[in-house]
Design an enzyme around this catalytic site. Structure first.
Site, PDB file in Angstrom:
ATOM      1  N   GLN A 349     -29.807 -98.191  36.460  1.00 54.68           N
ATOM      2  CA  GLN A 349     -28.726 -97.272  36.827  1.00 54.68           C
ATOM      3  C   GLN A 349     -27.360 -97.927  36.622  1.00 54.68           C
ATOM      4  O   GLN A 349     -26.420 -97.298  36.132  1.00 54.68           O
ATOM      5  CB  GLN A 349     -28.883 -96.840  38.290  1.00 54.68           C
ATOM      6  CG  GLN A 349     -27.759 -95.976  38.833  1.00 54.68           C
ATOM      7  CD  GLN A 349     -27.765 -94.566  38.254  1.00 54.68           C
ATOM      8  OE1 GLN A 349     -28.834 -94.055  37.941  1.00 54.68           O
ATOM      9  NE2 GLN A 349     -26.599 -93.972  38.099  1.00 54.68           N
ATOM     10  N   GLU A 350     -27.232 -99.193  37.010  1.00 54.87           N
ATOM     11  CA  GLU A 350     -25.944 -99.869  36.979  1.00 54.87           C
ATOM     12  C   GLU A 350     -25.514-100.262  35.574  1.00 54.87           C
ATOM     13  O   GLU A 350     -24.338-100.159  35.216  1.00 54.87           O
ATOM     14  CB  GLU A 350     -25.979-101.119  37.871  1.00 54.87           C
ATOM     15  CG  GLU A 350     -26.128-100.829  39.361  1.00 54.87           C
ATOM     16  CD  GLU A 350     -24.865-100.213  39.951  1.00 54.87           C
ATOM     17  OE1 GLU A 350     -23.791-100.386  39.347  1.00 54.87           O
ATOM     18  OE2 GLU A 350     -24.946 -99.560  41.006  1.00 54.87           O
TER      19      GLU A 350
END
Length: 449
Positions: A349-350
């Site tokens: 996600q990051e």
């Protein structure tokens, strides 16, 4: 009778047991025949003599393990593929090799970073050092730079290059206008012998800056008439000065820089000595590596400047591949007691498992850790973490995840804390974008399970 009772009561239980089993006729003489030492010193000497009488003489004990009983080290393969947790010294010990020999065989140094999946040689011979270029004779002119230069390959260090070619590291610095903080990159030409020619640039000079029909007669140094130079990935101040034919000190002075100044791709440098009249009109500033805004929010100039410097450092450094970063995240999470699928969901996600990712908020690397959070993570694990390092970056992110999970009321709140901040979540609740972030992490966690 009272006297006898008092005497037996004073004896230890084990002594009473012995007296009860012994025959009356033999028990008393046995006790009377014991010789009691006259002093504590005499008792200690007697005890030492009794112990030494049972010690095997040193001459009867083999000093070394017989060769027939020694374990055989496994035969060293020609090549070896690095796995997680490996070190060069550990690999060398496993196959009975010398660590320095393995380092020299692969052109590595003691501080070279190795990664899972990388192949190293364990047998063979190290590359022979290149002979220094012969001194030019008056008739022949300067020696060709091709006879005294080396092309950098992934994993190289300046110290390793110097050792491989049998020259001093200080000479390599002087010949190339470099220093101990200079960054080198694959494809870059490094002088490994004395000569007057500067190494050829790793990328061809722009056609607009070098005339196609450059005369052989002496002329102004290449690019000097432009009055400026735009930094490219992998450039160093010393390398730029050498390539443009100007002194490093004059380049630093013209741009009000120092040896410790960090430069980044897209930055423009003034070239000293260029005629003022020929200097080009100010060009629009190149787009920075990291923008100053994200999702409608503009970050302070100091934060964005630091983010650009970190991005430039990561762009010029070797980092693990996406697949290797997945393995590093999963392995670190298992070791630290965190669900690997949760840690991998955060990493995807990051950053998409990209160690070179840097945000305008100066969130760095695979786990997008900002420097202040990196300091907190260092306290959590009990050692200083360098979040530019891929392994330390993942360690910091996983340590923060673990702390949030352990101190939050549920998993959703812990996930929200990574994005919004634990205090903000507790005070204001989850914002709408935080709720979307939590939903995304939970969905990714299922995919990685």
């Amino acid at each position: 009778m009272p006297i006898i009772a008092a005497t037996t009561a004073a004896l230890p239980a084990v002594m009473l047991s012995s007296l009860a089993l012994a025959q009356p006729a033999t028990a008393l003489p046995a006790v009377q025949s014991q010789k009691i030492p006259a002093s504590l010193t005499a008792a200690m000497r007697a005890q030492a003599a009794a112990v030494s009488a049972n010690v095997i003489p040193a001459s009867a004990v083999a000093a070394t393990i017989p060769a027939a009983m020694q374990p055989m080290a496994p035969a060293a393969p020609a090549t070896y593929t690095i796995v997680r947790g490996d070190t060069i010294s550990g690999i060398a010990a496993r196959y009975g090799l010398n660590t320095n020999t393995v380092l020299q065989l692969n052109g590595l140094s003691g501080n070279t970073i190795i990664y899972p999946g990388q192949q190293i040689k364990l047998t063979g011979s190290a590359p022979a050092p290149s002979a220094p270029a012969p001194a030019p004779s008056p008739a022949s002119g300067p020696a060709s730079s091709s006879t005294a230069s080396y092309t950098v390959v992934p994993g190289d260090t300046l110290g390793g290059i110097a050792a491989r070619h049998g020259v001093a590291l200080s000479d390599v610095f002087n010949w190339n206008g470099l220093n101990g903080r200079s960054i080198i990159y694959p494809g870059q030409k490094i002088k490994v012998g004395p000569g007057t020619n500067a190494p050829a640039p790793a990328t061809p000079a722009p056609a607009a800056l070098v005339p196609a029909s450059a005369p052989a007669a002496p002329a102004a140094p290449a690019l000097a008439n432009t009055g400026s130079y735009t930094i490219k990935s992998g450039d160093t101040l010393g390398g730029i000065a050498s390539r443009l034919g100007v002194s490093l000190s004059s380049l630093l002075s013209a741009n009000k820089l120092s040896m410790s100044t960090i430069i980044y791709p897209g930055q423009r440098l003034a070239i000293p000595g260029a005629p003022a009249a020929s200097a080009p009109a100010p060009a629009p500033v190149s787009a920075p590596l990291v923008p100053s805004t994200f999702l409608g929010y503009t970050y302070p100039e100091a934060v964005v400047s630091s983010a650009n410097a970190n991005k430039a450092l990561l762009n010029a450094s070797p980092v693990p591949s996406t697949a290797q970063m997945k393995g590093i995240v999963a392995d670190t999470a298992r070791r630290m007691g965190v669900d690997p699928s949760l840690a991998m969901a955060f990493a995807f996600q990051e950053s998409g498992f990209n160690q070179r990712a840097v945000s305008p908020a100066n969130a760095i690397g695979t786990m997008q850790v900002i420097p202040s959070s990196g300091e907190w993570a260092s306290q959590l694990v009990g050692r200083k973490l360098n979040i530019l390092d891929p392994y330390d970056n993942v360690t910091a992110g996983v340590a923060i995840i673990r702390a949030l999970v352990n101190t939050s009321k549920d998993l959703n709140t812990a996930i929200a804390g990574y994005y919004q901040g634990q205090y903000s979540v507790s005070k204001h609740g989850m914002y709408d974008d935080t709720k979307a972030y939590v939903a995304s992490i939970l969905a990714l966690k299922k995919n990685f399970s």
